[in-house]
Write an enzyme that holds these catalytic residues in place. Structure first.
Site, short mmCIF file in Angstrom:
data_model
loop_
_atom_site.label_atom_id
_atom_site.label_comp_id
_atom_site.label_asym_id
_atom_site.label_seq_id
_atom_site.Cartn_x
_atom_site.Cartn_y
_atom_site.Cartn_z
N TYR A 376 20.52 -24.60 -4.07
CA TYR A 376 21.74 -23.78 -4.05
C TYR A 376 22.06 -23.28 -5.46
O TYR A 376 22.38 -22.11 -5.66
CB TYR A 376 22.93 -24.61 -3.54
CG TYR A 376 22.93 -24.91 -2.05
CD1 TYR A 376 23.06 -23.89 -1.11
CD2 TYR A 376 22.84 -26.21 -1.59
CE1 TYR A 376 23.09 -24.17 0.25
CE2 TYR A 376 22.88 -26.51 -0.22
CZ TYR A 376 22.99 -25.48 0.69
OH TYR A 376 23.03 -25.76 2.03
N LYS A 385 24.23 -10.46 -6.32
CA LYS A 385 24.45 -10.71 -4.90
C LYS A 385 25.90 -11.04 -4.60
O LYS A 385 26.52 -10.42 -3.72
CB LYS A 385 23.54 -11.85 -4.44
CG LYS A 385 23.63 -12.14 -2.96
CD LYS A 385 22.64 -13.21 -2.54
CE LYS A 385 23.29 -14.58 -2.57
NZ LYS A 385 22.40 -15.64 -2.03
N TYR A 386 26.47 -11.97 -5.35
CA TYR A 386 27.84 -12.41 -5.04
C TYR A 386 28.87 -11.34 -5.39
O TYR A 386 29.87 -11.18 -4.68
CB TYR A 386 28.14 -13.75 -5.71
CG TYR A 386 27.23 -14.82 -5.15
CD1 TYR A 386 27.47 -15.31 -3.85
CD2 TYR A 386 26.14 -15.29 -5.85
CE1 TYR A 386 26.63 -16.26 -3.30
CE2 TYR A 386 25.30 -16.24 -5.31
CZ TYR A 386 25.54 -16.72 -4.03
OH TYR A 386 24.71 -17.64 -3.47
N GLU A 440 29.85 -24.99 7.83
CA GLU A 440 28.58 -25.39 7.21
C GLU A 440 27.98 -26.55 8.00
O GLU A 440 28.70 -27.46 8.41
CB GLU A 440 28.81 -25.79 5.74
CG GLU A 440 27.59 -26.31 5.00
CD GLU A 440 26.38 -25.38 5.07
OE1 GLU A 440 26.56 -24.16 4.82
OE2 GLU A 440 25.27 -25.86 5.37
N ASP A 467 26.99 -26.69 13.36
CA ASP A 467 26.06 -25.58 13.49
C ASP A 467 26.80 -24.39 14.09
O ASP A 467 27.44 -24.51 15.15
CB ASP A 467 24.90 -26.02 14.39
CG ASP A 467 23.77 -25.00 14.42
OD1 ASP A 467 24.06 -23.78 14.49
OD2 ASP A 467 22.60 -25.42 14.36
N MET A 468 26.73 -23.26 13.43
CA MET A 468 27.50 -22.09 13.89
C MET A 468 27.05 -21.63 15.28
O MET A 468 27.74 -20.85 15.92
CB MET A 468 27.39 -20.95 12.87
CG MET A 468 26.03 -20.29 12.77
SD MET A 468 26.00 -18.96 11.54
CE MET A 468 25.65 -19.84 10.02
N GLU A 483 25.50 -15.15 4.82
CA GLU A 483 24.36 -14.77 3.99
C GLU A 483 23.19 -15.65 4.42
O GLU A 483 23.03 -16.75 3.92
CB GLU A 483 24.67 -14.92 2.50
CG GLU A 483 23.65 -14.20 1.64
CD GLU A 483 22.32 -14.93 1.56
OE1 GLU A 483 21.45 -14.68 2.43
OE2 GLU A 483 22.15 -15.72 0.63
N GLU A 492 14.82 -15.71 7.96
CA GLU A 492 15.46 -17.03 7.93
C GLU A 492 16.38 -17.19 9.13
O GLU A 492 17.28 -18.02 9.13
CB GLU A 492 16.17 -17.25 6.58
CG GLU A 492 15.16 -17.34 5.43
CD GLU A 492 15.79 -17.63 4.06
OE1 GLU A 492 17.00 -17.92 4.02
OE2 GLU A 492 15.06 -17.56 3.06
#
Lengths: 767, 767
Positions: A376, A385-386, A440, A467-468, A483, A492
């Site tokens: 991370y 990116k952010y 998360e 888990d989403m 992301e 991914e």
């Protein structure tokens, strides 16, 4: 810094003899003076004219037949049975003379002579020279250049035999960028066993930039410009891309060079550049400089860190600057090489990637594996990116209709929380009332999230562990931020995860990213081919790799003739939230089949090359005009200096030779079942060929009338019918050409490379 | 005997229902009646129209958009997540119905549909059908035919996935010999997801031989005649020549066929021939017979022992002969098939080779290994070889000048003595005074020789034990007889052994054989490719094999356009006694380099195919016009029915795709050092392409004048010279076309297959 070597000529060696008692040998003296001039190393010819004379006497038929004698043949056979040098035939005799130098073997050896027996004897001599060089611990030997296309297979076979017999040493084939013959009045190929083989016919040291003021190039085609690469390609292929085989690119041919036709050398193991003073031209101040094309090429190839061998710098070819000016000019090119400079400048992806060039990494599987905190941390360093995520969130908030209700956001797959922090920043910039749900599934990262909530975010957010794809949220949200992108966009499993996460979203909600696309281009790279082959021992041949490309060449050009597309082409797109998917009672898709994808892309291949795999890139639209891109032609406009993603590489197991002006048809699949997702890929090559087309007719009617009117003697049920008139051409279907024949251009298939990835296994991405 | 299967139509099955209570099911009744008619087996369609209707409703968009409803999509997704049949959708439900039959899957499934989602659903359905067939223990399933060239990679990928998921079962792809579209007015490709996919566009059951009396074939080229093979080639390649993948060749397309373009199918795993009654034409007596080309092809392919599937024989297409006549005609073709007959006739090499077709054998190494008595016995059975040796010896004796001295012969490498016996017979026939020295190095065979001397030969011969390369004989001889030949002539080291044995010979002596030559031709064979690959597990990929070719196709045609040679070409020759070799004090050559050889041969490849290796043959002149030959085009004239040598096969590791009308350049080496001999081989493919050629000029003179006349501001030594005007075309060297451009035909390289044999190892022949 680029390594620069000074080339010692036989004259240099001769004139260094017996002049200075401070040095034990002339070579040691020359090594010392070269070092003093700034050269990192020297390039020494191993043998001299005495050896050449003896070899000629032994191995070439004398011009005058009368000179032939049995004794010579007896001497030759004795040499063949036990090849050895005499002391005075070699320039180097001591370990300290050879240390860290590049040794050039006898460049007059014709391993590809028209004459079979000359080839055999040249091979024996080559092995003798290499064996001697090996005795002296030489690490790099430059081989005599190939000259004769017809016998390149024999040249290559000999080199392969040497690679197998000589250990450790790197063998480097000297190859001119072009065959200079195409820039000259045609000279006949040297005759079989001609007494004086010369390298002038191919290695154009004789053709200097100033010797002809206007040149005519009759009949020059793509194939002819390509001819020396084609020779090298045969050598590399027969040597099976041996890791100790490299190439010394000879820039003697004088033409001003442009990048396109030279890019192919970037995909080859170009370890040395041979650059004679004669290649330099004079600028207005009469200092030696290189023609523009050559400059650009050297700047570009410097990223491969080749050794530049400068030769003839003390022969006074340019009136000003002296010997040092060539050397200084190379240093100048290095300082103005964009690739080298990008590597030196901190904050660039090139700098970030130092040590990772052409290094194969297995793509992350953040869904199946829980990432480490250090992983991370690495990705959170991304400066771009952010920022872009924050900007996209900011604009989405600004665009959201103002009501009494606070805006609900959800960051799904929050990791250690960088997107949560950015979302809160965007909320504060946009001055809107909002609240963030944070999801998360990594239990370890979830501890970090709790820490940050306690210390930073407090009641602005609510954390949800799970888990989403299965979790339920208390409220539906307006903006969903994720992301989950890989180097190829969907690799991914962003599409599959978002199929779950969109359940959190209101019907008119926004997904950031709103869409992403996957892009590919056909790639050539001997380096990557060897790397993947190395991995094959580990039984991992069927998987794509994440890799920072360096020694590679994209083979496609801009197409656009209607038949072929652009240099880099889009495979497919995913748009979120997805529409028209059949959902089960829990709001999840019944099958994953809607996430399978297929692309069939046609590429134009302007120059011949060897296809080793496909380069893959992604591009994402976060919101509106804010995006992320690693597409080589667009990334600098969309997300310059973003470092989170290297490209992805889909290797082929078997390289495919592509002729110049061919078309490459690539099939690419994203496949899925209930447990996993994987990719497969396949390519076919076609060449447009003008062929004669005949209109023709077979008249069965008359044949069958004939049959009916012919009385038959035997009434057996198995006797032949007289079907058509006897066929004249044995290998063709009978054809009666009508009127005039025409020519048409047809695509003729010329090759294919088999599907590399038979349904996954090691390349499965686990759902 | 060829296996013949009767094809059951859906009508046959429908009309068999509920008619006869002796059978439990209609299928069992049909199986019984087929057997009674003489068929060995039947071919049954697995599914019926009910399944087709359900699948269409689920998976194809309705023509009328209004009919679309959410519920259908829900049903489809349910099916996709768990695909299953209803009982009434399949024709076969019991193990005994499926036993030993060939099952035909739904031929309307479009695995290569233009529509991506139709392809996905067709793949799901295919897997469902195969899974059901597997449940019923079906051993051979015929797959729906490929139809759409653009999506053949997707078709192939689906088949590959099936091969991996379904165990044991052989999957056979139904491929028409030609695309019948080329014989018809062009019909558009069926639209994406069109509601009624039909196989008529490719599988030409609708085009009967009698339906059109005269056909016009516009624009037909080699590529188009090749198109269905090209589709099969993609399938085979993507499935990596899977051993359970075969092909059902569909002979429905009506054209009279000739051998040349069909030979390619002989190199493929053609396990079934689909032959509808409509392919038959009527002879003068109105009985059904096949067109001449089809006859010849079926006679030829019978050597592969395919199953012939006859279909529609009960539909009354021919007015006489009835249903049985088609079956009888097939048996008639079998009886007149030269290949099948040669196998049945004793004394032929085909008969001798039964059980050895396409079976790889390591070549003998009689020099390094001592042969077994049984091996000698096998080869001594040859009816021709020894007769020809006797005849050659007889003629040599007759031709020998008459003097008082007796003629001395030497048989070197006598083995168990067959050549000694023949030499003595020739001496007696020639009525000349002569004596035979006999040399043998195998100590075991030498015992047999002693036995024969004692019982048969007595004082006509003298035996010498030892290696002919080192042994000394008491006298020099007039005639030296050896038989040290391998399938490639020199591959059992005859040249090296004779270098020793010629020491026995007087200066004007005769060697029998006096010379021999090696010959090669490019070969295609999926069978041999798979066999060699199987051997690869044993780490033996680099060696030639002795093999009796069966399922193979020689890819070359007769060239002779000046650039290419004949179908089978000579590599090199060895002549004995050898001249001009440097000898040492013991009369032996100093090195073996004079026995190295090289050949560079150009073959014309008329039709597209896949190169798997090189077929090798030899031919020897024993004396005068007496010889030995296994050259396919000449053996019957020189040594018919000789059985001692099968051909040799030099495999390539990587198959090479060759386009039609291409050239194949083959390099072949015989290499040697002091310890061993080995071969290496390499091939490159070229295509003659008409390309535009420009005459052009780059005028450096004006450019450099420009540079001189331009004032420069910075005097830095590293500033650019203005060399040439800016280049407009980025990927091309600047060119200024002169006058009109022309087209020329150039050979463009299109592929290569790497040297297979890197200097021997397993393929070394030990000296």
């Amino acid at each position: 810094m680029a390594t620069v070597a000074g080339h010692l000529s036989l004259d240099d060696i001769a004139s260094a003899a017996d002049r200075d008692l401070n040095y034990e040998t002339p070579i040691l003296r020359l090594l010392s003076t070269s070092k003093a001039k700034g050269y990192d190393t020297v390039c020494i010819p191993l043998t001299n004219e005495k050896w050449r004379a003896r070899w000629k006497k032994m191995c070439l038929s004398p011009e005058d037949e009368a000179e032939k004698d049995d004794n010579t043949e007896r001497i030759s056979e004795a040499w063949r049975s036990n090849p050895a040098f005499l002391r005075e035939e070699v320039n180097v005799t001591r370990l300290d003379e050879a240390e860290n130098t590049i040794v050039m073997l006898s460049d007059w050896l014709e391993l590809d002579s028209q004459d079979e027996w000359v080839r055999c004897d040249a091979e024996t001599a080559l092995m003798q020279e290499l064996s001697y060089a090996s005795y002296l611990n030489v690490l790099v030997a430059v081989l005599p250049p190939p000259r004769n296309r017809a016998h390149i297979p024999s040249y290559a076979r000999a080199i392969r035999a040497c690679l197998e017999k000589i250990p450790y040493m790197h063998l480097s084939v000297r190859v001119p960028v072009y065959d200079p013959v195409i820039f000259q009045p045609v000279t006949p190929t040297p005759r079989c066993g001609s007494p004086s083989p010369s390298i002038d016919s191919l290695v154009a040291s004789g053709v200097s930039a100033t010797s002809s003021r206007s040149m005519s190039f009759p009949h020059t085609t793509e194939e002819e410009f390509n001819s020396t690469w084609e020779m090298w390609d045969v050598i590399r292929t027969i040597c099976e891309s041996h890791p100790r085989l490299s190439l010394t690119l000879d820039l003697s041919p004088p033409l001003p060079l442009t990048a396109g036709v030279l890019d192919k050398w970037l995909a080859e193991p170009t370890r040395q550049i041979f650059l004679p003073a004669s290649t330099f031209i004079a600028n207005a101040k009469s200092y030696p400089v290189l023609p523009k094309g050559t400059q650009a090429f050297i700047r570009e190839i410097m990223k491969l860190q080749p050794t530049i061998i400068l030769s003839g710098t003390n022969t006074g070819q340019h009136s000003r600057g002296g010997e040092k000016s060539y050397f200084q000019y190379i240093r100048h090119l290095e300082k103005t090489s964009p690739g080298v400079q990008a590597m030196k400048k901190s904050g660039t992806v090139e700098n970030f990637a130092i040590g990772y060039q052409d290094y194969l990494q297995a793509p992350l599987q953040p869904l199946a594996d829980n990432l480490q905190s250090a992983t991370y941390q690495t990705f959170e360093q991304d400066p771009i990116k952010y920022a872009n995520y924050e900007e996209a969130t900011f604009r989405a908030l600004l665009g959201w209709p103002k009501t009494d209700e606070r805006i609900l956001l959800c960051v799904a797959g929050a990791g250690r929380g960088p997107l949560v922090a950015r979302a809160l920043k965007a909320i504060s910039r946009a001055k809107r009332e909002a609240f963030v749900h944070v999801v998360e599934k990594n239990p370890n990262a979830f501890v970090t999230l709790q820490e940050r909530q306690k210390t930073e975010w407090r009641d602005q957010v609510q954390l949800h562990f799970g888990d989403m794809r299965t979790l339920e949220l208390p409220d539906k949200v307006d903006i969903l931020i994720t992301e989950l992108l890989g180097s190829f966009g969907d690799n991914e499993l962003s599409p599959e995860c978002l199929d779950g996460a969109v359940r959190f979203l209101k019907p008119d909600g926004i997904s950031i990213p709103s869409s992403y696309t996957a892009h590919i281009a056909p790639l050539s790279s001997t380096k990557l081919f060897n790397e993947v082959r190395g991995h094959e021992d580990l039984k991992k041949p069927e998987t794509p790799y994440v890799v920072m490309f360096n020694a590679v060449n994209i083979l496609s050009g801009e197409g656009g003739d209607g038949n072929t597309g652009s240099r880099i082409q889009e495979c497919w797109e995913f748009v979120h939230p997805t529409k028209n998917v059949v959902l089960n009672e829990r709001g999840l898709p019944v099958t994953n089949s809607h996430n399978s994808r297929f692309a069939n892309l046609n590429f134009h291949i302007p120059h011949a090359g060897v296809l080793h795999g496909l380069a893959g890139y992604f591009e994402a639209i976060l919101y509106g005009s804010v995006g992320l891109s690693i597409h080589p032609q667009r990334k600098d406009y969309i997300s310059k200096d973003m470092i989170s993603w290297f490209p992805i590489y889909f290797p082929f197991k078997d390289p495919l030779y592509l002729p110049g002006n061919s078309e490459l048809h690539v099939s690419m699949w994203r496949l899925t079942d209930q447990q996993r997702v994987w990719y497969e890929w396949y390519a076919e090559a076609f060449l447009p060929v003008m062929i004669p087309v005949l209109d023709w007719t077979v008249d069965r009617a008359s044949a069958s009338l004939t049959a009916i009117s012919t009385p038959l003697i035997t009434p057996s049920p198995t006797i032949d019918a007289l079907d058509v008139p006897p066929v004249v051409n044995k290998t063709e279907i009978p054809r009666i050409p009508n009127e005039s024949s025409r020519t048409e251009t047809r695509l003729v298939k010329v090759g294919q490379t088999a599907l590399h990835n038979p349904g996954g296994r090691s390349s499965w991405i686990k759902l």
